[in-house]
Design a protein around this motif. Structure first.
Motif, mmCIF file in Angstrom:
data_model
loop_
_atom_site.group_PDB
_atom_site.id
_atom_site.type_symbol
_atom_site.label_atom_id
_atom_site.label_comp_id
_atom_site.label_asym_id
_atom_site.label_seq_id
_atom_site.Cartn_x
_atom_site.Cartn_y
_atom_site.Cartn_z
ATOM 1 N N THR A 409 55.243 32.548 36.737
ATOM 2 C CA THR A 409 56.120 32.873 35.614
ATOM 3 C C THR A 409 57.404 32.059 35.726
ATOM 4 O OG1 THR A 409 57.272 34.683 36.735
ATOM 5 C CG2 THR A 409 55.222 35.226 35.579
ATOM 6 N N PRO A 503 45.175 36.087 29.648
ATOM 7 C CA PRO A 503 46.176 36.870 30.392
ATOM 8 C C PRO A 503 47.014 37.695 29.418
ATOM 9 C CG PRO A 503 46.241 34.540 31.008
ATOM 10 C CD PRO A 503 45.375 34.633 29.792
ATOM 11 N N HIS A 504 47.616 38.736 29.938
ATOM 12 C CA HIS A 504 48.502 39.568 29.115
ATOM 13 C C HIS A 504 49.943 39.258 29.501
ATOM 14 C CE1 HIS A 504 50.047 42.883 26.788
ATOM 15 N NE2 HIS A 504 50.676 43.362 27.846
ATOM 16 N N ILE A 510 56.395 40.385 32.622
ATOM 17 C CA ILE A 510 55.266 40.847 33.423
ATOM 18 C C ILE A 510 54.015 40.108 32.975
ATOM 19 C CG2 ILE A 510 53.800 42.805 34.013
ATOM 20 C CD1 ILE A 510 56.488 43.112 35.215
ATOM 21 N N LEU A 511 53.289 39.545 33.900
ATOM 22 C CA LEU A 511 52.080 38.788 33.613
ATOM 23 C C LEU A 511 50.910 39.426 34.343
ATOM 24 C CD1 LEU A 511 50.549 36.227 32.607
ATOM 25 C CD2 LEU A 511 51.410 35.052 34.655
ATOM 26 N N SER A 512 49.838 39.733 33.627
ATOM 27 C CA SER A 512 48.654 40.329 34.258
ATOM 28 C C SER A 512 47.401 39.578 33.826
ATOM 29 C CB SER A 512 48.538 41.811 33.909
ATOM 30 O OG SER A 512 48.435 41.987 32.503
ATOM 31 N N TYR A 513 46.385 39.623 34.692
ATOM 32 C CA TYR A 513 45.176 38.833 34.439
ATOM 33 C C TYR A 513 44.027 39.423 35.250
ATOM 34 C CZ TYR A 513 42.071 34.717 34.373
ATOM 35 O OH TYR A 513 41.015 33.875 34.220
ATOM 36 N N THR A 514 42.846 39.382 34.689
ATOM 37 C CA THR A 514 41.631 39.771 35.405
ATOM 38 C C THR A 514 40.774 38.530 35.594
ATOM 39 O OG1 THR A 514 41.672 41.990 34.470
ATOM 40 C CG2 THR A 514 39.599 41.250 35.430
ATOM 41 N N THR A 520 42.059 42.246 39.575
ATOM 42 C CA THR A 520 43.182 42.456 38.665
ATOM 43 C C THR A 520 44.462 42.007 39.349
ATOM 44 O OG1 THR A 520 43.480 44.737 39.425
ATOM 45 C CG2 THR A 520 42.050 44.375 37.527
ATOM 46 N N LEU A 522 48.686 40.952 39.016
ATOM 47 C CA LEU A 522 49.928 41.170 38.270
ATOM 48 C C LEU A 522 51.081 40.519 39.017
ATOM 49 C CD1 LEU A 522 51.204 44.315 36.494
ATOM 50 C CD2 LEU A 522 52.671 43.248 38.212
ATOM 51 N N SER A 524 55.416 39.813 38.444
ATOM 52 C CA SER A 524 56.610 40.045 37.638
ATOM 53 C C SER A 524 57.574 38.887 37.822
ATOM 54 C CB SER A 524 57.293 41.352 38.059
ATOM 55 O OG SER A 524 58.566 41.451 37.459
ATOM 56 N N SER A 533 54.303 41.067 43.079
ATOM 57 C CA SER A 533 52.915 40.620 43.061
ATOM 58 C C SER A 533 51.991 41.750 43.482
ATOM 59 C CB SER A 533 52.722 39.421 43.998
ATOM 60 O OG SER A 533 53.543 38.334 43.609
#
Length: 548
Positions: A409, A503-504, A510-514, A520, A522, A524, A533
């Motif tokens: 990020t 990714p969201h 905040i960045l999240s990804y599967t 999963t 995440l 920040s 993390s």
């Protein structure tokens, strides 16, 4: 002749051929930019001129005469005034003229020890004038005492001083200097083996360690000292093998130059030792790879050359440089995930290394697998040095590393450049509004970018820029064999599959990804958050990171 020696001969022949046709400038030198290149190229040309085993198409007598002229000019511009503050030194560059150029402390550090090696190896083949000039030059180097410094930082400068102490002490029968050099060697060896190298992945610094201690090992007659030098070289080659992938240096770097990134071209010592890639045409750091060699232990060769389909994770503690650590136990943390086709990872912490050249994270590929650059990475450029050589990163980044995924990020203040930039290898790419999906050699690579981006296709790379003060990049890498297990048929199918896994990008950066393996992740980008993390809901555990 061993294969290692054959590769050295190949290097000598190639550089000698270049030196033979390189015109001598009006000032009597081959190069103006770096005085050391004159020494290196003249050394290779001389070696080819006197050794019939080295292929050489030119006139050997003319080649020898040319090399000797360059040597005599080079030795003639050493500061040989004992009362001078730069006694024993050379200028680094030769402008406006070799005689007017200011003297610099750098050339003699490495070149001085290599001159001892050259003069000793070829003493029977040097002209009387050149042999006398080398004898005088080396005595001035010895008497200058530039190397008589205590070991305090455990860096490449002191490594070269230590080697010089041993080499010059032996040449001039200086028992006290040899003792000093041996003690310096021992405390350096103890430091790096117990705590690690502060100059992690530090090219070209690392090769100066290797050359200095290999030169000392080849010249030293004392068996106890030679044994300690062998231990040091075993350590250095184990370090190199750990981060080696087909000529690439994977993982983070304390320092990079344009010839280290985004394509590995400072590879001659790798070529001699490992030989699993083609000898490249550009040789920006010729130095002494064709002369100096210490054969790495078998386990190092196995580590470097036998990458298997089963990936390995390298989790290391890295000591901060002296003066940067508040406490003795302060460490950085390096992570690399290495497969037979790619390596991915970097440094969790950003720190301002020398000249702000820390290379934080990337994906690396074996040299022979790609045309053009062999690294993929993004970064926010530092305000002080935003030049276009893809170096000098700012501090406004948070990262997460987990196996074949990197998340980063970028939270960029108003007073900083409002964009990120990146470099990707050439290959077959599919573009979408939210990312790029590529295939090259045996690898698929997905690159998600939060903000709109622009990709330029250059001669040897793809150059990407993305505007926005809140930005993020997610990179996931997968090789062909694993891709087949997911039913992926080609790069277009890969792009379709990955686009369904966007990714969201949430609030507060905040960045999240599967991932493809259903992990999963995440991260920040908000520095006020205590946990930045998470992997499968758990904070990253740094207690598993070791020195070696």
């Amino acid at each position: 002749m061993t294969t290692i020696q054959q590769r050295q001969v190949e290097i000598i022949a190639s550089i000698a051929a270049a030196a033979y046709i390189q015109p001598i400038l009006s000032n009597g030198f081959l190069f103006e930019g770096d005085v050391r290149d004159n020494f290196y190229y003249a050394s290779y040309l001389f070696a080819a001129s006197v050794d019939a085993a080295i292929p050489f198409e030119g006139n050997r007598k003319e080649a020898k005469d040319k090399a000797e002229r360059v040597f005599l000019n080079l030795l003639g511009i050493q500061d040989q005034d004992p009362a001078s503050s730069t006694y024993g030194h050379w200028p680094l560059n030769l402008r406006p003229t070799p005689q007017e150029a200011s003297k610099n402390t750098l050339p003699v550090e490495l070149m001085g020890s290599l001159m001892v090696y050259f003069a000793q190896r070829y003493q029977g083949q040097l002209s009387e004038a050149l042999r006398t000039a080398f004898d005088n030059t080396l005595r001035h180097i010895y008497q200058s005492n530039f190397y008589r410094k205590a070991v305090t930082n455990y860096g490449h400068h002191e490594a070269k001083y230590t080697a010089a102490k041993l080499i010059l002490g032996q040449r001039y029968g200086d028992a006290d200097l040899i003792k000093d050099g041996h003690e310096s060697l021992r405390i350096t060896l103890e430091r790096v083996t117990s705590k690690g190298m502060t100059e992690y992945g530090g090219l070209p610094w690392f090769w100066h360690w290797v050359q200095a201690f290999t030169c000392a090992w080849q010249l030293t007659q004392d068996e106890e000292i030679r044994s300690d030098l062998a231990q040091m070289l075993d350590y250095l080659w184990n370090e190199r093998a750990t981060y080696y992938l087909g000529g690439a240096w994977v993982g983070p770097h304390a320092r990079i130059w344009p010839h280290d990134m985004p394509r590995d071209t400072n590879v001659l010592h790798d070529y001699v030792q490992f030989g699993d890639f083609k000898l490249p045409a550009p040789m920006p750091r010729t130095e002494y790879a064709g002369f100096l060699v210490y054969e790495a232990p078998t386990h190092c060769l196995e580590t470097a050359l036998q990458r298997r389909s089963t990936p390995v994770e390298i989790k290391r503690q890295v000591p901060k440089q002296i003066g940067q650590a508040e406490h003795e136990q302060d460490h950085l943390h390096s992570y690399v995930y290495i497969t037979e086709n790619y390596a991915i990872g970097g440094m969790w912490e950003r720190i301002r290394e020398f000249d702000n050249e820390q290379h934080r994270w990337d994906v690396a590929f074996p040299l022979d697998h790609l045309e053009g650059v062999n690294h993929a990475y993004f970064f926010h450029p530092d305000l002080e040095k935003p030049e276009g050589d893809l170096r000098h990163q700012s501090e406004y980044t948070e990262v997460l590393f987990h196996r074949h995924v990197i998340m980063a990020t970028y939270d960029i203040p108003e007073n900083q450049p409002g964009y990120i930039k990146g470099c990707l290898p050439l290959g077959e790419w599919v573009e979408s509004p939210t990312g790029l999906f590529g295939r090259f050699a045996n690898v698929y690579l997905a690159v998600f970018i939060q903000q709109p981006y622009k990709r330029e296709i250059l001669e040897d790379r793809c150059f990407v820029t993305s505007q926005g003060r809140k930005n993020a990049v997610v990179v996931e890498c997968i090789d062909l064999a694993e891709a087949e297990s997911h039913g992926i048929r080609d790069v277009h199918h890969f792009a379709d599959l990955m686009l369904a896994k966007q990714p969201h990008f949430g609030e507060n950066n905040i960045l999240s990804y599967t991932s493809l393996t259903n992990d999963t992740l995440l991260v920040s980008g908000d520095p006020t958050k205590e946990i930045t993390s998470l992997v499968n809901g758990e904070a990253v555990d740094f207690t598993s990171y070791t020195v070696a």
